[in-house]
Motif scaffolding. Sequence first.
Motif, short mmCIF file in Angstrom:
data_model
loop_
_atom_site.label_atom_id
_atom_site.label_comp_id
_atom_site.label_asym_id
_atom_site.label_seq_id
_atom_site.Cartn_x
_atom_site.Cartn_y
_atom_site.Cartn_z
N SER A 75 0.84 -1.20 0.00
CA SER A 75 0.00 0.00 0.00
C SER A 75 0.87 1.24 0.00
O SER A 75 1.97 1.25 0.56
CB SER A 75 -0.93 0.04 1.22
N ASP B 43 -3.99 7.15 -3.32
CA ASP B 43 -3.57 5.96 -2.61
C ASP B 43 -3.78 4.73 -3.47
O ASP B 43 -4.63 4.73 -4.38
CB ASP B 43 -4.35 5.81 -1.29
N TYR B 44 -3.03 3.69 -3.18
CA TYR B 44 -3.13 2.43 -3.92
C TYR B 44 -2.86 1.28 -2.96
O TYR B 44 -1.94 1.35 -2.12
CB TYR B 44 -2.12 2.38 -5.07
N ARG C 32 -2.56 -3.08 -3.01
CA ARG C 32 -2.54 -4.32 -3.78
C ARG C 32 -2.41 -5.49 -2.83
O ARG C 32 -1.56 -5.46 -1.91
CB ARG C 32 -1.33 -4.32 -4.72
N ASP D 135 -6.98 -5.02 -6.17
CA ASP D 135 -6.35 -3.74 -6.50
C ASP D 135 -7.37 -2.65 -6.18
O ASP D 135 -8.49 -2.66 -6.70
CB ASP D 135 -5.95 -3.70 -7.97
N TRP E 289 -7.61 1.61 -5.61
CA TRP E 289 -6.94 2.91 -5.64
C TRP E 289 -7.96 4.02 -5.68
O TRP E 289 -9.12 3.82 -6.03
CB TRP E 289 -5.96 3.01 -6.81
N ARG F 167 -12.84 6.60 -6.84
CA ARG F 167 -12.20 5.38 -6.37
C ARG F 167 -12.55 4.23 -7.31
O ARG F 167 -13.63 4.19 -7.90
CB ARG F 167 -12.63 5.03 -4.94
#
Length: 780
Positions: free
Chosen positions: A240, A260-261, A263, A315, A317, A340
Amino acid sequence: MAWTVSARRALVSAFASSVALGALATPALAQDAATPDDSASNGDQPITVIARKIEERITDVPISVTALGTNQLQKLGATDLSGVQGAVPNVNVVQGRGSASSANFFIRGIGQPDALQTFDPAVGVYVDGVYLSRIQGALLNLYDVERVEVLRGPQGTLYGKNTIGGAVNVISRKPDFNTLKGEASFTYGRFNELTGKAYISAPLVTDRVALSLAGIYDTRDGIVTDPRTGRKFNDRDNLSGRAILRAKLTDAVELLLSGDYTRQRNALTLGYPTAPLVQTNFLTGATVLLPANPYGPYDFKASTDFVPGQGQRLDHWGASGTLNVDLSDALQLTSITAYRRLKTDFFVDIDASQYNLGNVLVSTRQHQFSEELQLKYNTTRLKGVFGLYYLNEQVNSHQEAYANDLFKFGAAPITFTRLVDDTQNTKSYAAFGQLTYAFTEQLSLTAGLRYTKEDKRYDRVTTTISNLALLNGILYRFPQDLPAPYTGNDKVSFDAWTPMASLSFKPTRDTLLYASVSKGFKSGGFNGRVNSNGDISVTLNGVTTIYPNFAPESVWTYEVGAKGSFLDGRVMLSADAFYSDYSNFQARVGNGTNVGLGGSFPVLNAGKLRIEGFEFEAMVKPVPELTLMGSVGYLNSVYKRFDDPRRLPPLGGAAFSCNPTGQAITCHPAFAPPLTMRFGADYRISVATGATLTLGGDVRFVDKQYLSVDNRPGLIEDGYTVGNLYAQVDFDRFYIRGMVKNVGNAIYKTDGQEFSSVGNIQTVYYGDPRTWNVTVGVRF
C-alpha cells in the motif's frame, strides 16, 4: 464464557452505581482540574476530533466517540482496521467470509448481514472525508494514520445513508509546511511476518507547499495448513502507498490532493466445516461426505480442492481533492471530490473441504465518484454545517459457482456450474444541515436534518450448466434450475429524512452531560444471490411470496451520556446509555422452502429489534509513568418481531425457522455479544541517559455471540478472552519494540458462512493464534 442473566443484571447495577458516584465526585474533581492542552492529542489520547465535520475537543462532542491516536494504535498492535476489535466497547469487526480484505463492522449489534457486493454496509468507513461504499477493500492498513475515530450510534444527519450503526473516520497525517519529518520501521515475526513501513513529510515551499509519502509492504506465511497437501492458507501479502500534497494557495485557501493504492495477493482464506457436509442422491437418499469438524477440535487445519494460483487478488486505488476556503473568520467552505476504483478476484471455498460443494469465484469491478460541499459556520454562540452530497457508484461482478459433488443420480454424478453476471448502479443525493446554539457557556442545543434520495438499478443474468437434462425425468421437479439462462432486472428508489437533536450541559469547561435522539437509514437493495424466482420466494400454506428486493432499514436511538477530563488530563472518563428501535431488519436466511439445485437464499425485511445497553471508557494516569485504561460495553439486543415464513420442511432436511409457529421467536440477533471489555496498562521508566523502557499490555473479552441470522449450532462463539503484551525501548530517534498477541493462544471464532441449503454448508472462521514480532524503527 457465557454470562448469566443475574450476572449481567449485577453488572448493570454496578455500572449505575459507579455513574452515580462519579456524578457526585465530579464537582470535587472539576475544582482541581486544569485546562488541558488544545493540541491534537494529550499523550496517547486524541482530544481533538472531527466527528461533527468541524474540529472540536472530544469533551465538547455530544456523541459516543472513541478516538485512537498513532501511539494507541501501535500499542494495540493494529496493523489494519481489524486491530480495533475488542478495543472499543460494543464494536465488533467481523473477519472472514473467505476474504482477507473486507471490513464488516458491527456497532451495537448493527452491521451487514451478507458480504456480497449488492448488500450495503451498516457502518460507514470514511478516509479523510471520503466514503468507501463497499466493505471489500475497506480493511485499511494503518501506516500513515493520525487517528481513527469510531462513532457509535446512527449518524444519519451528517454522514447519511449506511451509517445506521455508526461511522469509522480514518484521518491521515497531513504534511507539515515547515519541518522535515519521517519514520521508518521493519518488523519480523512468527510465520515469517515481514513488514516494512516508511513515512516522510517534507516542505517544498516554506509555509506554502508540502508533500508526504507513505508506504507499507506486509507479508506473512499462512497460518492454516491443509493436512492432505501441506499447503498454507490465510496468509498476508499486501502493498500500500499514499501521497498527499498540501498547498496553501492564499492565506484563505488550502488545497489537499491525495492518492492511494493498495494491492493484495493472498492465498485462500479457509474456514472450518462445523456441520456434516451432505450429498443428495436422488435414488438412494442423502449421504454424509464429511463429518463436522473433520480434523477434530480446531487446530488451524482445513482442506480445499482449489489448486495453487486460485487465491485472492485485490487492487484498490483512489484520488481525492479537498479544498478549504475561509470566507470569513466565522465561515468556511469545504469541497471534497473523490474517485475510487476497486478490482477483486476472490476464490472462496465456502465448504472448506476437499469436496466440490461450494466453490466460487467472485470477481468485482467497482468504481465510484463522490462530491460533498460543506459550509461551516463557527462563532461563540452558533456553529454548524450545511452541505450537499452526491455519489455515483457502479458495481459489475462476474461469479462462478461449482458444486459437482452436491448431487448424484444413482452412480451417475450430476455436474453443476452456475455463471452469474450482474451490474448495479447507485445514484445517491443528499442535503443536510446541523446547527448548535449555545444559550449560555454551559447549555447548548443541537438540531439537524438530512434528506437522502437514492436510485438503484440492478441487472442480472444467470446461466446454469449441468448434465441434468440427460438424466431421469424425476429431476424435472426443479424446473427453475434446468440449464437455461435466468435474466432479471429491476430498478427502485428510496428516500429518507434523518433528523437528530441533542441537549448538552457543561458543568465545567472539561466536562459534558448530554441527551440525544437520532435516526439512521440503511439503503434497501437487491438480493445478489437470486438465480430464479424460487430463490427469492417462500411458500406458506400454498401461497408463494416473491421478494424481488428488500426495503431500507431504519433506527431511532435515544442516548444519554457524560464525559470529562480531570486533574490536568490525568483522568479521562466517558459513559453513555442508549435505547434503539430498529425496523425492517434485513435478514439473509438459508434453507428457503423452494430449495432446488443450488440452494435458496431469500432476504427478508424480517421485522423489529430492540437494542439497549451502555458503554464506559476510562484512562487514568496515577503517576506520570503509569497509564491505566479500561472499557466496558453492555448490549441487550432482542427481536421484537421476526416475520419468517420458512415453516415447511426443505428438501432433505427438517424445517428451520426463527419463528416456527408464527408466535414465538427462537433466534437471537447475530454479532451482538452482550458484553465486551478491555483492560490495559503501560508503564514507562528511564533505563539510561536518553533511553526509556515501556512495558504494557491489555486483556480483551468478547461475550457469546451468534455468527448467523439463523443461529445454527455450529455457528456460535461461546465467548473468548485474548491477552497481548509488549515492551518498547526508545533511544531518542530509534526504538525497538517486541510484542506478543493472543498470549494464551485462545481459539475463537470471528465469522460464519451459512449456506445450509447447499450441502448443509456451515463454515466458521477463526482469529489468529499466538503470534510474536520484533520491530526496529527510527523517527526524525
